[in-house]
Design a protein around this motif. Structure first.
Motif, PDB file in Angstrom:
ATOM      1  N   SER A   7     -94.332 -73.962 -57.539  1.00 34.76           N
ATOM      2  CA  SER A   7     -93.350 -74.869 -57.506  1.00 34.76           C
ATOM      3  C   SER A   7     -92.931 -75.761 -56.965  1.00 34.76           C
ATOM      4  O   SER A   7     -92.901 -76.648 -57.361  1.00 34.76           O
ATOM      5  CB  SER A   7     -92.797 -73.250 -57.641  1.00 34.76           C
ATOM      6  N   GLN A   8     -93.307 -75.770 -55.725  1.00 32.00           N
ATOM      7  CA  GLN A   8     -93.876 -77.001 -54.951  1.00 32.00           C
ATOM      8  C   GLN A   8     -94.322 -78.322 -55.560  1.00 32.00           C
ATOM      9  O   GLN A   8     -93.701 -79.453 -55.483  1.00 32.00           O
ATOM     10  CB  GLN A   8     -94.795 -76.286 -53.797  1.00 32.00           C
ATOM     11  N   LEU A   9     -95.367 -78.115 -55.881  1.00 34.60           N
ATOM     12  CA  LEU A   9     -96.015 -79.374 -56.630  1.00 34.60           C
ATOM     13  C   LEU A   9     -94.942 -79.957 -57.991  1.00 34.60           C
ATOM     14  O   LEU A   9     -95.145 -80.897 -58.537  1.00 34.60           O
ATOM     15  CB  LEU A   9     -96.965 -78.545 -57.307  1.00 34.60           C
ATOM     16  N   LEU A  36     -93.631 -83.659 -58.108  1.00 31.97           N
ATOM     17  CA  LEU A  36     -93.936 -84.035 -59.793  1.00 31.97           C
ATOM     18  C   LEU A  36     -92.343 -85.087 -59.924  1.00 31.97           C
ATOM     19  O   LEU A  36     -92.654 -85.867 -60.395  1.00 31.97           O
ATOM     20  CB  LEU A  36     -94.921 -83.236 -60.269  1.00 31.97           C
ATOM     21  N   LYS A  37     -91.344 -83.954 -59.784  1.00 36.40           N
ATOM     22  CA  LYS A  37     -90.431 -84.271 -60.997  1.00 36.40           C
ATOM     23  C   LYS A  37     -89.929 -85.469 -59.784  1.00 36.40           C
ATOM     24  O   LYS A  37     -89.370 -86.102 -60.231  1.00 36.40           O
ATOM     25  CB  LYS A  37     -89.409 -82.779 -60.206  1.00 36.40           C
ATOM     26  N   LYS A  56     -88.535 -89.437 -60.674  1.00 39.86           N
ATOM     27  CA  LYS A  56     -88.097 -90.283 -61.175  1.00 39.86           C
ATOM     28  C   LYS A  56     -87.575 -91.732 -59.848  1.00 39.86           C
ATOM     29  O   LYS A  56     -87.039 -92.629 -60.127  1.00 39.86           O
ATOM     30  CB  LYS A  56     -86.934 -88.216 -59.916  1.00 39.86           C
ATOM     31  N   ARG A  57     -88.711 -91.479 -58.766  1.00 42.94           N
ATOM     32  CA  ARG A  57     -87.971 -92.083 -57.853  1.00 42.94           C
ATOM     33  C   ARG A  57     -90.073 -93.442 -58.197  1.00 42.94           C
ATOM     34  O   ARG A  57     -90.063 -95.094 -57.748  1.00 42.94           O
ATOM     35  CB  ARG A  57     -88.968 -92.525 -56.627  1.00 42.94           C
ATOM     36  N   ILE A 107    -101.551 -84.244 -58.440  1.00 44.31           N
ATOM     37  CA  ILE A 107    -100.877 -82.971 -58.747  1.00 44.31           C
ATOM     38  C   ILE A 107    -100.837 -82.286 -59.407  1.00 44.31           C
ATOM     39  O   ILE A 107    -101.147 -81.083 -59.935  1.00 44.31           O
ATOM     40  CB  ILE A 107     -99.715 -83.487 -57.984  1.00 44.31           C
ATOM     41  N   ILE A 108    -100.933 -83.071 -60.836  1.00 47.89           N
ATOM     42  CA  ILE A 108    -101.070 -82.097 -61.914  1.00 47.89           C
ATOM     43  C   ILE A 108    -102.554 -81.422 -62.609  1.00 47.89           C
ATOM     44  O   ILE A 108    -102.435 -80.475 -63.348  1.00 47.89           O
ATOM     45  CB  ILE A 108    -100.933 -83.463 -63.301  1.00 47.89           C
TER      46      ILE A 108
END
Length: 770
Positions: A230-232, A236-237, A241-242, A674-675
């Motif tokens: 969940s942290q990953l 990633l999200k 976004k940035r 991360i993926i």
């Protein structure tokens, strides 16, 4: 000193070091087993006190790490997973020290109240609180085949003054007063049975409790808010976004250059080609294979052509045209370069034509078979002692024998014997003495009349008489009253014509390559047309993905079982899982999606190579279990995610090495890393679940949930290896993207060994997987 000991015990580096030792010992044990024996591997490794100490130290380290990292206060999946692993190891220890496993051998009519176990002091007899009487042993074979379909023991249990009737067969156990009986084997004369006897109530229950906790922990690993996964996902999200689109010129795409030299066929072969329409009718005739499976001749002819010529077509001839032409004009085909031979030593020793030799080249001027003497030597060797020359010589002998038998009207089991209890089918060229005189004469007449009609039709171009002769052969099958599943036969013909996995392979490679190009190009400057191109290509992938599933469904209907029971089928399934893994990450990363699709195409390409056999076979008795569908499906799906991790690792290492000179931001590599980690977590979870599902299946089939078979041992090694990769981040000196991505690439070696190496280099109960 105490501080140093405490620091060592609670260190993740210590855990990783112990896991490396554990994995190395397991791998070494499988090599020992191959070259010596299972008992030697158990004595030197599996049952060695040092091996137990390594596992005990791991348990101690786990407990201290749980306390150090406060896993218990998070109600996290990590806490449950680590506690579950400790419980599973505890259950295994209980099984080893208190469990009993042995053999009971009974002849029909014999009664026994004891079974034998093997100990370090020799054979020991264990008394049962009841007796078992073998009433009858039944062996059921596949129709027309010597291959066992199932075998079972009808027994009487005499206990407490009462008698019970029970049946024991593969995947159906007898549980009596804590003792479990499993059908293991049988006597050659089929008058006796060999039962596996097991007693391990406490160890089994403790281990199963660990499995249940493990399943719950893995659910929390992916669903819990504070889990690593969940942290990953949140990281990633936030990054997406940035993160601004950065430039990228690096594009590493390997396009295999496949070129096939056109073989100049004998003009006589091309000129006398059987018309495609008639060959298709011939290909639809049912035939019984050597293993008892009834299939269209089209399937049989395809298998013959692949085995002998190593291709699916011969010049302009399809497999049905080839087979019918060979039957009609054997003298011509004996002199046609047809037999694929590549071993340079064999070619030079026997003076054969390189590439493809003729059938006549295999015999000297006196008609003596050139390979005969050397084959006697090869077959006299132990299988493990045969070298590449020996194995290739055996394959060449098989090719020659196939042609020899076809030239003499054998192998073509297209005539069902009327009234045969075993539903055996006959070929016109084999011994028909067991068939009634009238049927024997009819079989010979029907086939010879048909071949003569084909020969005449090839000369004058009129195949009408051949069509009529084929009608009479079809009528013979109908008169025999043998039940043929027409729907299954039609499905198999459509499957052969469609060749779905070849189409999927082409489209996955093309669409995946275009997606990868578009994805990289969009990093330079995103344009509207690129966005729509990616969507259009994605829709194309989705269509091909459904074709892939349809092909698997057709194999399921034809074979009657889940299509992942052998190497070819599991390769096809891994390709599906890889593409599915890409679809999972579609919204997160187009590049990951493209890599998953491309990897699926590459795997299908490998599955289409000559050494992979796509033949649909009958199941071994042990595989006739619903556990096959779940165990293999889950564990092989893990390979797809591990494959994506490997490809992403290669991509990320390339970006780290060359990205800066082309202006690629490190944040992009971080995103893909991360993926990569998320893909490996999914793969590890599936691998773990699949392995322990296999353990439960083994307990229901063989009476033990773990037997140190090389396949299950290497599955455990794979779990350990990927656990190390995913926990390296806890070691400060190794918590960097380069190390993680490199390890994700190197770790695939464990998967390759588990999947290919065990089947082809080691031995064990999973040999049917090859």
């Amino acid at each position: 000193m105490n501080t140093l000991i405490k620091k060592t015990i609670t260190s993740p580096a210590t855990a990783i070091a112990l896991m490396l030792v554990w994995a190395a010992a397991l791998a070494f044990a499988t090599i020992i087993e191959k070259y010596t024996s299972t008992e030697m591997a158990k004595r030197l490794i599996y049952f060695n006190p040092a091996f137990f100490i390594v596992q005990l130290l791991l348990v101690i380290n786990y407990l201290f790490c749980i306390r150090k990292y406060r896993l218990k206060y998070c109600l996290s999946g990590g806490f449950l997973v680590h506690i579950a692993l400790i419980i599973i190891l505890a259950g295994a220890a209980i099984t080893h020290f208190t469990g009993r496993e042995g053999i009971m051998h009974l002849r029909e009519g014999e009664t026994s109240d004891q079974f034998t176990i093997q100990t370090s002091q020799g054979t020991k007899f264990i008394r049962l609180p009841f007796s078992v009487e073998l009433r009858r042993f039944n062996l059921v074979r596949y129709p027309g085949s010597a291959s066992p379909s199932s075998y079972e023991s009808e027994v009487l249990i005499h206990a407490d003054g009462k008698t019970f009737e029970k049946r024991i067969f593969m995947n159906n156990i007898l549980d009596m007063k804590g003792f479990r009986f499993f059908q293991a084997s049988y006597d050659k004369d089929e008058q006796g049975t060999i039962l596996s006897v097991n007693r391990d109530n406490i160890g089994r229950n403790v281990t199963y409790t660990g499995y249940a906790m493990l399943a719950a922990g893995l659910i929390l690993v992916f669903a819990g808010r504070n889990s690593r996964f969940s942290q990953l996902r949140r990281q990633l999200k936030d990054m997406q976004k940035r993160t601004l689109r950065t430039t990228s010129i690096l594009l590493l795409i390997l396009i295999p250059q496949l070129a096939a030299a056109a073989w100049q066929m004998d003009m006589a072969v091309q000129e006398h080609a059987v018309p495609i329409e008639h060959a298709a009718r011939f290909g639809a005739i049912p035939i019984q294979a050597y293993n008892g499976r009834v299939m269209p001749i089209n399937t049989f002819s395809s298998e013959v052509l692949r085995k002998v010529y190593k291709k699916s077509k011969l010049g302009t001839l399809n497999s049905d045209q080839f087979l019918l032409s060979l039957l009609a004009m054997p003298e011509m085909w004996m002199r046609t370069p047809l037999i694929d031979v590549r071993n340079r030593s064999i070619i030079e020793k026997y003076g054969l034509t390189s590439g493809h030799c003729t059938f006549m080249e295999m015999f000297d001027t006196n008609g003596r078979y050139l390979l005969e003497q050397d084959l006697d030597v090869v077959y006299g060797k132990m299988p493990a002692m045969r070298n590449r020359f020996d194995k290739d010589l055996m394959k060449l002998d098989e090719q020659v024998n196939i042609l020899y038998r076809l030239f003499h009207g054998q192998l073509l089991n297209i005539f069902p014997a009327v009234g045969e209890g075993e539903h055996k089918w006959y070929a016109p060229g084999e011994d028909l003495s067991s068939v009634s005189h009238s049927d024997s004469a009819r079989i010979s007449d029907l086939f010879s009349s048909y071949i003569k009609a084909v020969q005449t039709g090839l000369v004058d171009g009129d195949m009408s008489k051949a069509d009529e002769a084929l009608d009479r052969i079809e009528a013979f099958c109908t008169d025999s009253a043998v039940e043929i599943d027409k729907k299954k036969m039609e499905t198999e013909l459509r499957y052969n014509r469609l060749n779905p996995f070849k189409l999927c392979r082409i489209f996955y490679l093309v669409l995946g390559g275009l997606l990868l190009i578009t994805g990289f190009t969009s990093l330079v400057k995103e344009r509207i047309w690129m966005k729509w191109s990616i969507r259009a290509l994605s829709i194309g992938v989705l269509i091909v993905f459904h074709l892939h599933m349809m092909g698997m469904g057709m194999r399921w209907l034809i074979g009657g079982y889940a299509p992942w029971s052998n190497s070819y089928e599991t390769m096809v399934y891994v390709a599906w899982a890889s593409t599915f893994g890409g679809l999972v990450f579609y919204r997160r990363s187009v590049l990951t999606f493209a890599i998953g699709v491309l990897f699926g195409g590459v795997i299908l390409f490998v599955s289409g190579l000559n050494w992979m056999d796509p033949q649909i076979n009958l199941l071994a008795p042990v595989l006739k279990s619903p556990w096959l569908m779940f165990h293999v499906a889950v564990i092989v799906a893990a390979y797809g995610f591990f494959g994506i991790g490997c490809i992403l690792g290669i991509n990320n290492l390339a970006l780290l090495a060359f990205g800066q000179r082309f202006g690629i931001a490190e944040v992009r590599v971080k995103e893909l890393s991360i993926i990569n980690e998320m893909a490996l977590w999914i793969g590890l979870a599936l691998m773990t679940i699949g392995t322990f599902l296999g353990a439960i299946w083994a307990n229901e089939s063989w009476g033990r949930y773990w037997g140190w078979d090389p396949k299950e041992t290497w599955a455990l090694i794979t779990i350990i290896v990927y656990s190390i990769v995913l926990h390296l981040r806890l070691v400060k000196k190794m918590d960097d993207m380069r190390t993680f991505n490199l390890m994700s690439v190197l770790a695939i070696a464990a998967v390759l060994m588990t999947y290919f190496g065990v089947n082809y280099f080691l031995s064990g109960m999973h040999s049917y997987g090859s």
